[in-house]
Design an enzyme around this catalytic site. Structure first.
Site, PDB file in Angstrom:
ATOM      1  N   HIS A  43      82.497 -73.745   5.359  1.00 37.17           N
ATOM      2  CA  HIS A  43      83.712 -74.426   5.811  1.00 37.17           C
ATOM      3  C   HIS A  43      84.821 -73.399   6.041  1.00 37.17           C
ATOM      4  CE1 HIS A  43      85.527 -75.137   1.478  1.00 37.17           C
ATOM      5  NE2 HIS A  43      85.202 -73.884   1.687  1.00 37.17           N
ATOM      6  N   HIS A  68      83.242 -69.574   5.617  1.00 41.35           N
ATOM      7  CA  HIS A  68      82.514 -68.959   4.498  1.00 41.35           C
ATOM      8  C   HIS A  68      81.743 -70.084   3.822  1.00 41.35           C
ATOM      9  CE1 HIS A  68      86.171 -70.600   2.796  1.00 41.35           C
ATOM     10  NE2 HIS A  68      85.477 -70.757   1.680  1.00 41.35           N
ATOM     11  N   CYS A 113      90.369 -68.591   2.306  1.00 45.39           N
ATOM     12  CA  CYS A 113      89.617 -69.739   2.842  1.00 45.39           C
ATOM     13  C   CYS A 113      90.013 -70.060   4.273  1.00 45.39           C
ATOM     14  CB  CYS A 113      89.827 -70.977   1.968  1.00 45.39           C
ATOM     15  SG  CYS A 113      89.270 -70.732   0.287  1.00 45.39           S
ATOM     16  N   ASP A 148      73.694 -80.369   4.077  1.00 49.38           N
ATOM     17  CA  ASP A 148      73.044 -79.113   3.668  1.00 49.38           C
ATOM     18  C   ASP A 148      72.836 -78.194   4.866  1.00 49.38           C
ATOM     19  OD1 ASP A 148      71.844 -77.316   1.890  1.00 49.38           O
ATOM     20  OD2 ASP A 148      69.846 -78.056   2.385  1.00 49.38           O
ATOM     21  N   HIS A 149      73.241 -76.933   4.696  1.00 50.82           N
ATOM     22  CA  HIS A 149      73.117 -75.919   5.751  1.00 50.82           C
ATOM     23  C   HIS A 149      73.833 -76.324   7.031  1.00 50.82           C
ATOM     24  CE1 HIS A 149      70.381 -74.256   2.869  1.00 50.82           C
ATOM     25  NE2 HIS A 149      70.332 -73.145   3.567  1.00 50.82           N
ATOM     26  N   GLU A 200      82.233 -76.601  -6.499  1.00 49.01           N
ATOM     27  CA  GLU A 200      82.244 -75.706  -5.343  1.00 49.01           C
ATOM     28  C   GLU A 200      81.699 -74.340  -5.746  1.00 49.01           C
ATOM     29  OE1 GLU A 200      85.651 -75.266  -2.161  1.00 49.01           O
ATOM     30  OE2 GLU A 200      86.013 -73.921  -3.841  1.00 49.01           O
ATOM     31  N   HIS A 245      79.403 -71.985   0.459  1.00 45.14           N
ATOM     32  CA  HIS A 245      79.263 -72.229  -0.981  1.00 45.14           C
ATOM     33  C   HIS A 245      77.912 -72.872  -1.262  1.00 45.14           C
ATOM     34  CE1 HIS A 245      83.460 -71.372  -1.886  1.00 45.14           C
ATOM     35  NE2 HIS A 245      83.826 -72.147  -0.883  1.00 45.14           N
TER      36      HIS A 245
END
Lengths: 136, 139
Positions: free
Chosen positions: B15, B40, B34, B80-81, B124, B42
């Site tokens: 995100h 980037h 951020c 996811d991904h 996170e 998580h």
């Protein structure tokens, strides 16, 4: 009011089966957990008690006493046992994590002096746990 | 008797925290690292807590396989991904973990009916986590 949590670990085996279901229903509902030979988990138990801090001792509860009760009432009865066959509660109740949390509560609650039992948390695996707060 | 059951899931996503309504400088000041335009990632850990009466026959609050299926299909496969900023859920809100937590709660509230959704908790990183229990009626 202050909350204090004590942790303990025990290992046991169990399987899920209800005589009220047909073998087929048991297999469908409980899947791999229906294997009659049982399977095991390393359970982590977290017992949370609450109370006011005693002015003289600075304690909510005597940790040694809590540890003794947890060992006597729960670990001695369940550690390295086959829950279905060796723990009386599970002669009539399926030893799911839900019922295990309830059984632990019922074993501890009458034996705690001073502090009040707030929550019993039982981890079956690191990614699954059940909380029981007593009968509401 | 009523019990609470919590299940933990993992997913990874990227995100960028940026709000078009702010100036570039304000965005940098608000979001710091951020705000990096390339985004980037998580590894998120999601904990879903449901509650209900323990069924006398099954000994369960709900069937775990049903919960896993809904979470997998409605949440994990969706996020996811992925780059969260590219998803419609974040067209008009910043994909902070607070907002992601609320989005996941709203999705599960609608999609999972077998037990009461108590709480969604989203980690996170190991150092920060967010929890959402829905809007409480004011007393």
């Amino acid at each position: 009011m202050v909350y204090l949590t004590r942790k303990a670990e025990f290992s046991a085996s169990h399987y899920y089966h209800s005589p009220e279901f047909t073998p087929e229903e048991n297999r469908r509902i409980f899947g791999k957990c229906n294997n009659p030979h049982g399977h095991g988990h390393n359970y982590t138990l977290e017992v949370t008690v609450k109370g006011d801090i005693d002015k003289r001792s600075g304690f909510v509860v005597d940790l040694k006493q809590l540890k003794e009760v947890m060992h006597r009432e729960v670990l001695d009865a369940m550690d390295h046992r086959f829950l279905n066959k060796e723990v009386p509660e599970f002669a009539t109740r399926i030893p799911t994590t839900e019922n295990l949390a309830i059984a632990v509560w019922q074993r501890l609650e009458p034996n705690l002096n001073h502090a009040k039992l707030h929550r019993v948390r039982v981890y079956e695996t690191p990614d699954l746990f059940v909380d029981f707060y007593g009968e509401e | 008797m009523k019990a609470h059951l919590t299940r933990r899931y993992l997913f990874s996503a990227s995100h960028r925290l940026h709000n078009d309504a702010m100036t570039a400088e304000e965005n940098r000041a608000t979001y710091g690292k951020c705000n990096n335009p390339h985004g980037h990632g998580h590894n998120y850990a999601l904990e879903v807590t449901v509650s209900g009466r323990v069924d006398r026959r099954t000994g369960m609050v709900c069937n775990l396989a049903d919960l896993d299926k809904v979470v997998r299909e409605q949440v994990l496969e969706r996020f996811d991904h992925e780059n969260l900023n590219t998803l419609r859920h974040f067209d008009s809100i910043v994909p902070t973990t607070e907002n992601l937590c609320v989005v996941i709660y709203d999705i599960l509230r609608r999609a999972f009916r077998a037990a009461h959704l108590e709480k969604v908790r989203l980690e996170e990183t190991l150092m920060n986590a967010f929890e959402y229990e829905g809007e409480r009626e004011s007393l």
